[in-house]
Design an enzyme around this catalytic site. Structure first.
Site, mmCIF file in Angstrom:
data_model
loop_
_atom_site.group_PDB
_atom_site.id
_atom_site.type_symbol
_atom_site.label_atom_id
_atom_site.label_comp_id
_atom_site.label_asym_id
_atom_site.label_seq_id
_atom_site.Cartn_x
_atom_site.Cartn_y
_atom_site.Cartn_z
ATOM 1 N N CYS A 97 0.852 -1.196 0.000
ATOM 2 C CA CYS A 97 0.000 0.000 0.000
ATOM 3 C C CYS A 97 0.882 1.238 0.000
ATOM 4 C CB CYS A 97 -0.871 -0.016 1.248
ATOM 5 S SG CYS A 97 -1.926 1.426 1.421
ATOM 6 N N HIS A 139 -9.340 -3.995 -0.561
ATOM 7 C CA HIS A 139 -8.283 -3.187 0.065
ATOM 8 C C HIS A 139 -8.737 -1.720 0.139
ATOM 9 C CE1 HIS A 139 -3.830 -2.148 0.524
ATOM 10 N NE2 HIS A 139 -4.367 -0.982 0.242
ATOM 11 N N GLU A 140 -9.321 -1.207 -0.947
ATOM 12 C CA GLU A 140 -9.783 0.194 -0.953
ATOM 13 C C GLU A 140 -10.980 0.380 -0.019
ATOM 14 O OE1 GLU A 140 -7.768 2.227 -2.147
ATOM 15 O OE2 GLU A 140 -6.643 0.655 -3.157
ATOM 16 N N HIS A 143 -9.778 0.903 3.372
ATOM 17 C CA HIS A 143 -9.330 2.286 3.589
ATOM 18 C C HIS A 143 -10.503 3.173 3.988
ATOM 19 C CE1 HIS A 143 -5.101 2.476 2.617
ATOM 20 N NE2 HIS A 143 -5.258 1.863 1.462
HETATM 21 ZN ZN LIG Z 1 -3.786 1.007 0.303
#
Ligand SMILES: [Zn+2]
Length: 166
Positions: A97, A139-140, A143
């Site tokens: 990341c 993954h996003e 976030h």
């Molecule tokens: Zn990331």
């Protein structure tokens, strides 16, 4: 073209949940463009969430089209207010990341997903995908919920010092 600075941990913007997009107007279009420009300007970057550039809103950009691990691909995407509808077939793979520049980690996530959301103009969209694109989307999504991949590490042996920088 506006390339924004990508924040790194322990910046608070990365650990706080983001808020829903309620208006779809010129400000949201500009944010979407900034996310795409910043993602494309960053070598090896396949996705970027708004809070990574300091904007605590539920929107991310994604483009896995050029990546060698890609199997299923919807091209360049910007998704607002994403909601995971379904996820199955967990797989463990290495992740990195831009906001966690010096580490990679083995993370377990569903490899097949269905996600709903809106494009930056406010049109509803549904994405059914698998493999690398599914992982990048999850993954996003993390976030936007205030998590980075190291929050999902299951043991210290699954965390690695990054050896290769793009
Ligand atoms: Zn990331």
């Amino acid at each position: 073209m506006t390339v924004q600075k990508v924040l790194e941990i322990p910046h608070l913007c990365l650990s706080n949940p983001t808020t829903e997009i309620t208006d779809f107007g010129s400000e949201e279009i500009q944010l979407a463009n900034d996310l795409i420009d910043t993602m494309l300007a960053s070598p090896g970057c396949v996705g970027l969430a708004a809070n990574q550039i300091g904007v605590p809103r539920r929107i991310f950009a994604l483009d896995v089209s050029g990546h060698h691990k890609t199997t299923s691909c919807h091209g360049k995407l910007v998704i607002c207010n994403p909601v995971l509808i379904d996820g199955s077939d967990n797989v463990t793979l290495r992740e990195g990341c831009m906001s966690v520049p010096h580490f990679t980690g083995d993370i377990t996530r569903p490899s097949k997903i269905c996600l709903k959301g809106y494009d930056p103009q406010g049109a509803p969209m549904e994405i059914i995908t698998e493999g690398f694109e599914a992982r990048a989307i999850l993954h996003e999504l993390d976030h936007l919920n205030g998590y980075v991949f190291i929050d999902r590490i299951e043991s210290p042996t699954a965390l690695f010092k990054r050896k290769v920088y793009l």
